[in-house]
Design an enzyme around this catalytic site. Structure first.
Site, PDB file in Angstrom:
ATOM      1  N   HIS A   1      10.193 -11.808 -16.226  1.00  0.00           N
ATOM      2  CA  HIS A   1       8.689 -12.422 -16.382  1.00  0.00           C
ATOM      3  C   HIS A   1       7.776 -11.649 -15.736  1.00  0.00           C
ATOM      4  CE1 HIS A   1       9.443 -15.080 -12.752  1.00  0.00           C
ATOM      5  NE2 HIS A   1       8.098 -14.900 -12.343  1.00  0.00           N
TER       6      HIS A   1
ATOM      7  N   ASP B   1      16.704 -13.447 -15.233  1.00  0.00           N
ATOM      8  CA  ASP B   1      15.411 -13.092 -14.990  1.00  0.00           C
ATOM      9  C   ASP B   1      15.332 -11.701 -14.557  1.00  0.00           C
ATOM     10  OD1 ASP B   1      12.585 -13.030 -15.146  1.00  0.00           O
ATOM     11  OD2 ASP B   1      12.333 -15.003 -14.401  1.00  0.00           O
TER      12      ASP B   1
ATOM     13  N   SER C   1       8.290 -13.795  -6.994  1.00  0.00           N
ATOM     14  CA  SER C   1       9.116 -13.583  -7.999  1.00  0.00           C
ATOM     15  C   SER C   1       9.331 -11.929  -7.893  1.00  0.00           C
ATOM     16  CB  SER C   1       8.160 -13.748  -9.400  1.00  0.00           C
ATOM     17  OG  SER C   1       8.390 -14.814  -9.469  1.00  0.00           O
TER      18      SER C   1
HETATM   19  N1  ARG Z   1       8.375 -20.597 -12.723  1.00  0.00           N
HETATM   20  C1  ARG Z   1       8.349 -19.295 -12.489  1.00  0.00           C
HETATM   21  C2  ARG Z   1       7.088 -18.810 -11.878  1.00  0.00           C
HETATM   22  O1  ARG Z   1       6.566 -19.437 -11.715  1.00  0.00           O
HETATM   23  C3  ARG Z   1       8.610 -18.394 -13.666  1.00  0.00           C
HETATM   24  C4  ARG Z   1       7.518 -18.174 -14.811  1.00  0.00           C
HETATM   25  C5  ARG Z   1       7.995 -17.522 -16.032  1.00  0.00           C
HETATM   26  N2  ARG Z   1       8.628 -18.290 -17.100  1.00  0.00           N
HETATM   27  C6  ARG Z   1       8.031 -19.156 -18.035  1.00  0.00           C
HETATM   28  N3  ARG Z   1       9.023 -19.820 -18.539  1.00  0.00           N
HETATM   29  N4  ARG Z   1       6.939 -19.577 -18.055  1.00  0.00           N
HETATM   30  O2  ARG Z   1       6.544 -17.628 -12.103  1.00  0.00           O
HETATM   31  N1  GLU Z   2       8.021 -17.720 -10.613  1.00  0.00           N
HETATM   32  C1  GLU Z   2       7.081 -17.581  -9.608  1.00  0.00           C
HETATM   33  C2  GLU Z   2       6.510 -16.192  -9.227  1.00  0.00           C
HETATM   34  O1  GLU Z   2       6.098 -15.514 -10.270  1.00  0.00           O
HETATM   35  C3  GLU Z   2       8.145 -17.905  -8.436  1.00  0.00           C
HETATM   36  C4  GLU Z   2       8.209 -19.264  -8.223  1.00  0.00           C
HETATM   37  C5  GLU Z   2       7.661 -19.969  -7.024  1.00  0.00           C
HETATM   38  O2  GLU Z   2       6.511 -20.231  -7.393  1.00  0.00           O
HETATM   39  O3  GLU Z   2       8.144 -19.943  -5.930  1.00  0.00           O
HETATM   40  O4  GLU Z   2       6.040 -15.853  -8.433  1.00  0.00           O
END
Ligand code: ARG
Ligand code: GLU
Length: 654
Positions: free
Chosen positions: A84, A221, A589
């Protein structure tokens, strides 16, 4: 008595490694935590983690693309981050003929690696406490304005001293602890970063929005890039003449995996946390900001989904927008729930009461009350500001009228038209007229209904531009200056409150709020219990992917080749993701997840839903970071991408 103490000590020692460790620690001051880390399992020294004199683990980590973390895994500049995090670059290389998002991309040699204009990575060269230099020339008789001018001037001078464009050196000074301390950060920035590999989205984004922020999780991921430099190893613009960059340090990969209870640490760039704020700030998030923003985004997601489900072309146009709206929407739900369940507001209020009693007669007397008063003035203004951002400022027809680089390729008018009525109505109903520009009030009266108004705006770009301008001007000239002035006053009080909290609890170890620079968080692999009678184990496997597999559900439709590999047998226990107690947030991330020896065992990519309130209050019972098991990355490179030639340049511990 002695024996009881001894038993207690043994029990305590046995119990401690299982405890989650709150905190995101400064690498340059890690010697203050190293004894605790070693007691919990770390086999390395503080100098192994951070050193300015010789290479250390920090030299193998980058801030990737300004919002994620990445880690070096070979002496030839090979880098891992999340899928991502690489998503938008993979998308830009994709077309109907070469859909790398859908099918994945694997360079089979260096010549096939794809350049990404605009993508940069930053290594931390050094960080140091520059508080004295930033405050040099400060006088007690200075007004706050005079002091701010001086601080700005000193920071500029420090920055200039360290900046060196030829070497790609950029410098910044950050205020830590609300300005009680200042740190200088010097980075080396590289700007020729090429795409090496990415799994198909059905692996890299497996589970989609359904599984996002959730456990059990089975997302592969990751994406792979390579840093290039000129022949002298200096950062350079893209050129076919550039050569792979030889980093000072790269990670060794461990294939031994992790077990429940194992020590791990995460070394990356957490973006933003607010661990020391007043109860009123938390109450605002829990009772106003999160619920209102969630409701608004629910409406937007429903509108998008309705049209996306009807038409595959629309799905492609809006999938990235949908994902980013849904990501925060889902996080806020977990955050609100977590704050309530853990009674964070009440806990903060009780803390403030104790603090206020202690503060009587000190320079901190009355401080928490003054903060509460300022929040009372701040709240309606900030709420209006957030409302603008979540409603009228999301309307594409209005952005199109005022922005020069609007993306028409991904625009579908029926969605935006329905959004206009819904978001303008919500905006109008939620805010007092004093928060709306005169033109808005005048047009509202003129058109009589939101539908009529919408028809006019969509038919006439002049009408759209006028409305867009009036709303933007109102924010820029009215709301934003008010918010910024109030924030400044609040932060000035926080500077004292922060110092007061440190004096109030002298035995507590404080860590500065996250600021998108390198931090170390440590903890151990652990499951959790999200609710009564439920316990989640910390490791997921390929078996779980096959259980979720469903060709009829977009988020769970895996590649046929993965089904075939599984059917052939022998991969049932292939680990995919794992949970640990490391304190992380957005920006982490792509961060390397390391074992006691400092070897790469995973890549951080998410947190569990029930623990997302950790940006405001960390609860060791339920806050968990989610990592990709490095062995699933290796499995995917080999079995799906057939790109295991990449293993030749990597270092394996076992
Ligand atoms: N929750 C993760 C973050 O905050 C992954 C986000 C990307 N994935 C998604 N399905 N939107 O960045
Ligand atoms: N998916 C999140 C990011 O892009 C990390 C998840 C979180 O917030 O801990 O940094």
């Amino acid at each position: 008595m002695k024996r009881i103490l001894l038993i207690a000590a043994v029990l305590f020692a046995a119990w401690q490694p299982m405890m989650a460790d709150e905190g995101m620690w400064l690498p340059s001051l890690i010697s203050q935590r190293i004894a605790d880390m070693q007691a919990k399992g770390l086999k390395l020294s503080a100098e192994d983690l951070y050193s300015v004199n010789h290479s250390s683990l920090k030299d193998a980590i980058v801030l990737f693309g300004g919002g994620c973390t990445g880690e070096l895994v070979s002496d030839e500049g090979l880098l891992f981050t999340n899928h991502h995090c690489g998503y938008s670059y993979i998308q830009r290389h994709s077309s109907v003929e070469h859909d790398y998002l859908k099918d994945g991309f694997w360079a089979m040699n260096r010549a096939q690696e794809l350049p990404n204009p605009g993508l940069t990575v930053r290594f931390l060269v050094k960080m140091e406490d520059v508080t004295a230099a930033v405050l040099k020339g400060d006088k007690p008789k200075f007004t706050q304005e005079q002091r701010d001018v001086l601080i700005k001037k000193n920071i500029e001078a420090l920055r200039k001293q360290e900046t060196n464009p030829a070497k790609g050196l950029v410098a910044q000074v950050n205020a830590l602890y609300y300005g009680n301390q200042y740190f200088l950060y010097v980075f080396q920035e590289f700007r020729d970063v090429r795409l090496v590999g990415a799994p198909p989205s059905s692996i890299g984004k497996f589970g989609g929005e359904t599984d996002n922020w959730m456990w059990p999780r089975h997302t592969g991921d990751f994406s792979i890039f390579r840093i290039y430099a000129d022949k002298d190893g200096n950062p350079a613009d893209y050129s076919p003449e550039n050569v792979p960059y030889h980093p000072k340090k790269s990670f060794t990969v461990s294939r031994k995996g992790v077990n429940e209870g194992d020590f791990t640490f995460v070394y990356g760039c957490p973006g933003s946390t607010q661990e020391y704020v007043h109860s009123e700030a938390v109450r605002y998030v829990q009772d106003i900001s999160d619920p209102e923003k969630i409701a608004l985004r629910t409406t937007r997601l429903e509108i998008m989904k309705k049209y996306m489900d009807r038409d595959q072309a629309v799905r492609i146009q809006y999938s990235s927008k949908y994902a980013s709206v849904a990501n925060a929407w889902k996080k806020w739900q977990g955050e609100e729930k977590g704050l309530r369940k853990n009674k964070i507001v009440q806990a903060k209020q009780a803390y403030e009461k104790r603090f206020a009693d202690w503060a009587v007669g000190t320079r901190y007397e009355g401080l928490t009350d003054r903060l509460a008063q300022l929040y009372a003035a701040w709240e309606p203004v900030y709420r209006a500001y957030e409302y603008y951002n979540e409603t009228v400022r999301t309307l594409e027809r209005l952005n199109m009228a005022t922005s020069r680089n609007f993306n028409f390729k991904d625009y579908y008018e029926p969605i935006d038209s329905e959004m206009f009525v819904a978001m303008m109505t919500a905006f109008d109903n939620a805010l007092d007229d004093s928060y709306k520009p005169a033109l808005f009030l005048q047009k509202r009266a003129q058109y009589g209904s939101m539908e009529n108004w919408r028809d006019a705006v969509f038919a006439d770009s002049l009408e759209a531009r006028e409305l867009a301008r009036s709303l933007t001007d109102f924010v820029n000239q009215n709301l934003a200056p008010q918010v910024s002035a109030l924030n400044q006053s609040i932060n000035l009080l926080y500077k004292d409150y922060m110092q007061g909290q440190m004096e109030f609890e002298p035995e507590k170890a404080f860590y500065p709020d996250a600021n998108l620079t390198l931090r170390i968080a440590y903890g151990s692999v652990a499951g959790y219990s999200p609710s009564d009678a439920v316990y989640y184990r910390p490791v997921s496997t390929l078996k779980g992917i096959i259980e979720k597999d469903n060709p009829d559900i977009f988020d769970y439709n895996i590649p046929q080749v993965l089904r075939d590999i599984y059917a052939a047998g022998g991969h049932e226990n292939q680990p995919v993701c794992f949970l640990a107690t490391n304190h992380t947030t957005g920006g982490n991330s792509g961060s390397p997840v390391l074992n006691a020896e400092g070897q790469l065992v995973g890549i951080n990519f998410d947190r569990v839903w029930e623990g997302t309130m950790s940006d405001l209050a960390f609860d060791p019972e339920i806050c968990r970071n989610i990592s990709l098991d490095i062995r699933y990355l290796l499995f995917t490179i080999k079995e799906i991408g057939h790109a295991d030639y990449l293993f030749d340049e990597m270092h394996f511990a076992d």
